[in-house]
Design a protein around this motif. Structure first.
Motif, PDB file in Angstrom:
ATOM      1  N   ALA A 269      30.561  38.734  51.914  1.00 34.35           N
ATOM      2  CA  ALA A 269      29.169  38.551  52.342  1.00 34.35           C
ATOM      3  C   ALA A 269      28.198  38.830  51.195  1.00 34.35           C
ATOM      4  O   ALA A 269      27.094  38.297  51.172  1.00 34.35           O
ATOM      5  N   LEU A 270      28.640  39.648  50.227  1.00 36.63           N
ATOM      6  CA  LEU A 270      27.815  39.953  49.056  1.00 36.63           C
ATOM      7  C   LEU A 270      27.989  38.890  47.962  1.00 36.63           C
ATOM      8  O   LEU A 270      27.337  38.927  46.930  1.00 36.63           O
ATOM      9  N   GLY A 271      28.907  37.932  48.210  1.00 36.94           N
ATOM     10  CA  GLY A 271      29.127  36.849  47.256  1.00 36.94           C
ATOM     11  C   GLY A 271      30.212  37.132  46.235  1.00 36.94           C
ATOM     12  O   GLY A 271      30.362  36.404  45.256  1.00 36.94           O
ATOM     13  N   ILE A 272      30.988  38.185  46.457  1.00 40.34           N
ATOM     14  CA  ILE A 272      32.083  38.523  45.535  1.00 40.34           C
ATOM     15  C   ILE A 272      33.363  37.895  46.066  1.00 40.34           C
ATOM     16  O   ILE A 272      33.811  38.194  47.173  1.00 40.34           O
ATOM     17  N   VAL A 273      33.930  37.006  45.277  1.00 38.21           N
ATOM     18  CA  VAL A 273      35.146  36.298  45.666  1.00 38.21           C
ATOM     19  C   VAL A 273      36.360  37.102  45.213  1.00 38.21           C
ATOM     20  O   VAL A 273      36.508  37.419  44.031  1.00 38.21           O
TER      21      VAL A 273
ATOM     22  N   LEU B 132      37.539  43.774  42.068  1.00 36.55           N
ATOM     23  CA  LEU B 132      36.295  43.020  41.949  1.00 36.55           C
ATOM     24  C   LEU B 132      36.150  42.322  40.605  1.00 36.55           C
ATOM     25  O   LEU B 132      35.320  41.429  40.450  1.00 36.55           O
ATOM     26  N   GLY B 133      36.905  42.758  39.595  1.00 36.63           N
ATOM     27  CA  GLY B 133      36.784  42.183  38.265  1.00 36.63           C
ATOM     28  C   GLY B 133      35.465  42.580  37.619  1.00 36.63           C
ATOM     29  O   GLY B 133      34.859  43.585  37.961  1.00 36.63           O
ATOM     30  N   ALA B 134      35.000  41.758  36.675  1.00 37.27           N
ATOM     31  CA  ALA B 134      33.752  42.048  35.954  1.00 37.27           C
ATOM     32  C   ALA B 134      32.567  41.767  36.865  1.00 37.27           C
ATOM     33  O   ALA B 134      32.418  40.650  37.376  1.00 37.27           O
ATOM     34  N   GLN B 135      31.751  42.785  37.053  1.00 40.53           N
ATOM     35  CA  GLN B 135      30.563  42.677  37.909  1.00 40.53           C
ATOM     36  C   GLN B 135      29.335  43.118  37.122  1.00 40.53           C
ATOM     37  O   GLN B 135      29.425  44.024  36.291  1.00 40.53           O
ATOM     38  N   PRO B 136      28.186  42.530  37.409  1.00 35.24           N
ATOM     39  CA  PRO B 136      26.955  42.983  36.750  1.00 35.24           C
ATOM     40  C   PRO B 136      26.695  44.455  37.082  1.00 35.24           C
ATOM     41  O   PRO B 136      26.836  44.870  38.236  1.00 35.24           O
ATOM     42  N   ALA B 137      26.341  45.237  36.095  1.00 34.51           N
ATOM     43  CA  ALA B 137      26.032  46.657  36.313  1.00 34.51           C
ATOM     44  C   ALA B 137      24.920  46.809  37.342  1.00 34.51           C
ATOM     45  O   ALA B 137      24.902  47.775  38.112  1.00 34.51           O
TER      46      ALA B 137
END
Length: 183
Positions: free
Chosen positions: A111-115, A49-54
């Motif tokens: 669907a959650l917007g994570i590419v 997922l890489g860097a994601q907002p906490a």
């Protein structure tokens, strides 16, 4: 670099400690070069997922809780090199349940917007990074029953990279036909 507000995350199958020990023992006898991955960090990535907002962590846990997939036998028996010096173990044939699990996660994350990476999913376990030469061919065979998947946080520290388990979800026992012995 991840800050307090962002987390570097990935979903993966954890490698059982006894298999991790056997894999590292075998790897260390192969003279693969590069920087070996620490025993406690061995895993098979399902989705990076890489860097994601906490703040997205609860949504990711909820997403994972909705994934249903069968448990399966995973056998890593092929040695490959990916990218620039990533020496990996891979299955000679990926179990259908593994591909279904990876696909289900990718679909839900999308669907959650994570590419995610656009390349086709290639199941593998990284053994060493920055290896100077290409490794290919058969390897010793390492197998275990994949019975859960995990959301990990990757943290870089002065002591190296550490993975922190942020959630774990079971895989279902596959349905089996009733045996004649139970009649």
């Amino acid at each position: 670099m991840a800050t307090e507000d962002t987390l570097r995350l990935f979903f993966a199958l954890p490698c059982p400690p006894e298999q991790a020990t056997a894999i590292c023992s075998w790897r260390d006898r192969q003279a693969l070069g590069g920087r070996p991955v620490a025993l406690e960090n061995l895993h098979l990535t399902l989705a990076f997922l890489g860097a994601q907002p906490a703040a997205r962590l609860d949504a990711l846990r909820h997403l994972a809780a909705g994934v249903t997939s069968d448990s399966f036998e995973l056998t890593l028996n092929r040695l490959i090199t990916l990218g620039k010096g990533f020496v990996c173990l891979a299955p000679s044939e990926a179990p259908p349940a593994l591909l279904q699990l990876g696909g289900s996660l990718a679909e839900r994350l999308g669907a959650l917007g994570i590419v995610l990476d656009s390349r086709p999913y290639l199941p593998h376990m990284t053994l060493a990074r920055q290896a100077p030469s290409q490794a290919q061919g058969t390897a010793a065979s390492f197998s275990w029953r994949a019975e859960r998947f995990v959301l990990y946080r990757s943290q870089s520290t002065a002591d190296g990279v550490h993975y922190q388990e942020l959630g774990s979800w079971p895989l279902q026992a596959p349905e089996t036909a009733t045996s004649a012995a139970s009649d």
